[in-house]
Design a protein around this motif. Structure first.
Motif, PDB file in Angstrom:
ATOM      1  N   ARG A   1      21.815  38.265 -27.205  1.00  0.00           N
ATOM      2  CA  ARG A   1      22.432  39.350 -27.959  1.00  0.00           C
ATOM      3  C   ARG A   1      22.536  38.929 -29.413  1.00  0.00           C
ATOM      4  O   ARG A   1      22.711  37.744 -29.723  1.00  0.00           O
ATOM      5  CB  ARG A   1      23.832  39.684 -27.434  1.00  0.00           C
ATOM      6  CG  ARG A   1      23.927  40.023 -25.958  1.00  0.00           C
ATOM      7  CD  ARG A   1      25.301  40.570 -25.613  1.00  0.00           C
ATOM      8  NE  ARG A   1      25.473  41.909 -26.147  1.00  0.00           N
ATOM      9  CZ  ARG A   1      25.369  43.030 -25.419  1.00  0.00           C
ATOM     10  NH1 ARG A   1      25.090  42.967 -24.125  1.00  0.00           N
ATOM     11  NH2 ARG A   1      25.534  44.208 -25.971  1.00  0.00           N
ATOM     12  N   VAL A   2      22.456  39.895 -30.296  1.00  0.00           N
ATOM     13  CA  VAL A   2      22.701  39.624 -31.712  1.00  0.00           C
ATOM     14  C   VAL A   2      23.502  40.792 -32.280  1.00  0.00           C
ATOM     15  O   VAL A   2      23.129  41.956 -32.121  1.00  0.00           O
ATOM     16  CB  VAL A   2      21.396  39.399 -32.496  1.00  0.00           C
ATOM     17  CG1 VAL A   2      20.434  40.568 -32.386  1.00  0.00           C
ATOM     18  CG2 VAL A   2      21.704  39.105 -33.966  1.00  0.00           C
ATOM     19  N   ASP A   3      24.626  40.465 -32.888  1.00  0.00           N
ATOM     20  CA  ASP A   3      25.472  41.447 -33.571  1.00  0.00           C
ATOM     21  C   ASP A   3      25.092  41.427 -35.043  1.00  0.00           C
ATOM     22  O   ASP A   3      25.249  40.411 -35.722  1.00  0.00           O
ATOM     23  CB  ASP A   3      26.949  41.096 -33.388  1.00  0.00           C
ATOM     24  CG  ASP A   3      27.882  42.169 -33.940  1.00  0.00           C
ATOM     25  OD1 ASP A   3      27.462  42.916 -34.851  1.00  0.00           O
ATOM     26  OD2 ASP A   3      29.027  42.253 -33.468  1.00  0.00           O
ATOM     27  N   ALA A   4      24.569  42.546 -35.530  1.00  0.00           N
ATOM     28  CA  ALA A   4      24.117  42.622 -36.916  1.00  0.00           C
ATOM     29  C   ALA A   4      25.269  42.722 -37.900  1.00  0.00           C
ATOM     30  O   ALA A   4      25.063  42.606 -39.107  1.00  0.00           O
ATOM     31  CB  ALA A   4      23.175  43.805 -37.097  1.00  0.00           C
ATOM     32  N   GLY A   5      26.490  42.981 -37.411  1.00  0.00           N
ATOM     33  CA  GLY A   5      27.646  43.068 -38.313  1.00  0.00           C
ATOM     34  C   GLY A   5      27.539  44.200 -39.305  1.00  0.00           C
ATOM     35  O   GLY A   5      28.018  44.087 -40.431  1.00  0.00           O
ATOM     36  N   ARG A   6      26.906  45.297 -38.916  1.00  0.00           N
ATOM     37  CA  ARG A   6      26.655  46.458 -39.772  1.00  0.00           C
ATOM     38  C   ARG A   6      25.703  46.132 -40.913  1.00  0.00           C
ATOM     39  O   ARG A   6      25.617  46.873 -41.892  1.00  0.00           O
ATOM     40  CB  ARG A   6      27.969  47.059 -40.300  1.00  0.00           C
ATOM     41  CG  ARG A   6      28.849  47.597 -39.191  1.00  0.00           C
ATOM     42  CD  ARG A   6      30.071  48.339 -39.705  1.00  0.00           C
ATOM     43  NE  ARG A   6      30.817  48.933 -38.600  1.00  0.00           N
ATOM     44  CZ  ARG A   6      31.923  49.655 -38.741  1.00  0.00           C
ATOM     45  NH1 ARG A   6      32.409  49.877 -39.969  1.00  0.00           N
ATOM     46  NH2 ARG A   6      32.527  50.164 -37.695  1.00  0.00           N
TER      47      ARG A   6
END
Length: 341
Positions: A82-87
């Motif tokens: 998973r990767v959270d782009a942080g908006r």
């Protein structure tokens, strides 16, 4: 007819980087965005080329993208990353997660990448093609904002919801396709609006639900799916797989960035990577050659393989430079200079 200007790939990259950095994107995001839009322009994919820089800057001005978010990569399980782009922009998030995805696919045979909380505007083919160049079979999809009516409907509910696929070919560029489940990419209608060109009357309906050839009215109304109910069903599949399945939003739950600050232009993307060697073992080379019979059969009929035109354009651009409209070049140059003060 608009005049054109030809730039080297290096000059186009410099223009993009300077424009993005001067408007506030950090170097990492600016570089990732530049790699994507210049690759699209190089391959003559105009709807996802450097004209998209205008939208990136506008989205940043409206608070719809973080210009310096650091993607957070986590390994959810043996076959899932998973990767959270942080908006932030999805492009940098993919680049951060890509090495982990490749390693997991090679270790386990198949791996999934769930990319969340991202501002997404780009073509998908560069991502899957980069995986196929590593010998993997790759599939990607993402929902977008509600711009498209389901088959039989007249109101926007679905995104343009593209699907991209890439297959490695021994000694040749990968077989790759990338298409929206709408009749055309939204960028194609936007380019027609910018140039004052009419669109076919089966691309979209106006706000009153009537067929229209006016691109401005089409952008205010609803785009249509390709193939009627078939494209509509595929579009819904994309919404489910790249939305709730990865813990992200449906297209109609998002909104483009706006001046009121009420926009929610962040959503998810799903990428599947398969290692044919883990499936086939020593038989992999034979089976990849087996697949070539299909491609040869297409070409033998005088038909064109998806991505064939792109690769021909890529060769021209590397040799002769990239040609864009003079008006777009002036607009990008003004946009770069406007940030200097």
């Amino acid at each position: 007819m608009d005049e054109t200007i030809t730039l080297s790939l290096d000059a186009l990259e410099t223009l993009s980087l300077e424009l993005l950095i001067r408007h506030g994107f950090d170097e990492a995001h600016a570089a990732a965005i530049t790699r994507s839009v210049v690759a699209a322009q190089r391959d003559e994919c105009h709807s996802h080329g450097v004209y998209r820089l205008i939208g990136c800057v506008e989205t940043l001005r409206r608070g719809g993208v973080s210009p310096d978010a650091t993607p957070e990569v986590t390994e959810a399980s043996s076959g899932v990353v998973r990767v959270d782009a942080g908006r932030g922009c999805s492009l940098l998030a993919f680049e951060h997660a890509r090495p982990v995805l490749i390693d997991k696919a090679r270790t386990h045979g198949v791996a999934l990448l769930a990319l969340n909380n991202a501002f997404h505007f780009s073509a998908l083919w560069p991502e899957v093609e980069s995986l196929a160049e590593e010998g993997l079979v790759a599939l990607a999809m993402t929902p977008s904002h509600a711009f498209v009516a389901p088959a039989g409907g007249q109101q926007p509910l679905l995104g343009t919801n593209p699907i991209a696929f890439s297959w490695p070919r021994p000694g040749k560029a990968p077989f790759t396709f990338d298409f929206a489940t709408s009749r055309v990419a939204r960028g194609e209608i936007e380019l027609c609006r910018r140039s004052g060109t009419a669109i076919p009357d089966d691309w979209a309906v106006d706000p009153d639900g009537r067929a229209t050839t006016d691109p401005a009215r089409a952008l205010q109304g609803a785009m249509l799916t390709f193939g009627g109910h078939k494209g509509s069903a595929l579009s819904i599949m994309v919404e489910l797989l790249a939305g709730p399945l990865i813990g992200d939003l449906l297209g109609h739950e998002t909104r483009p960035a706006d001046d009121d600050g009420a926009g929610r232009p962040w959503h998810g993307e799903l990428i599947v990577a398969i290692d044919p060697r883990r499936l086939l073992g020593d038989d992999m080379e034979r089976q990849l050659q087996h697949a070539e019979a299909l491609f040869e059969g297409v070409l033998a009929q005088g038909a064109r393989l998806p991505s064939q035109r792109r690769h021909e354009a890529r060769r021209r651009s590397r040799e002769h430079g990239v040609t864009i409209s003079a008006s777009l070049y002036r607009e990008l140059t003004r946009l770069r200079e406007a940030a200097e003060g």
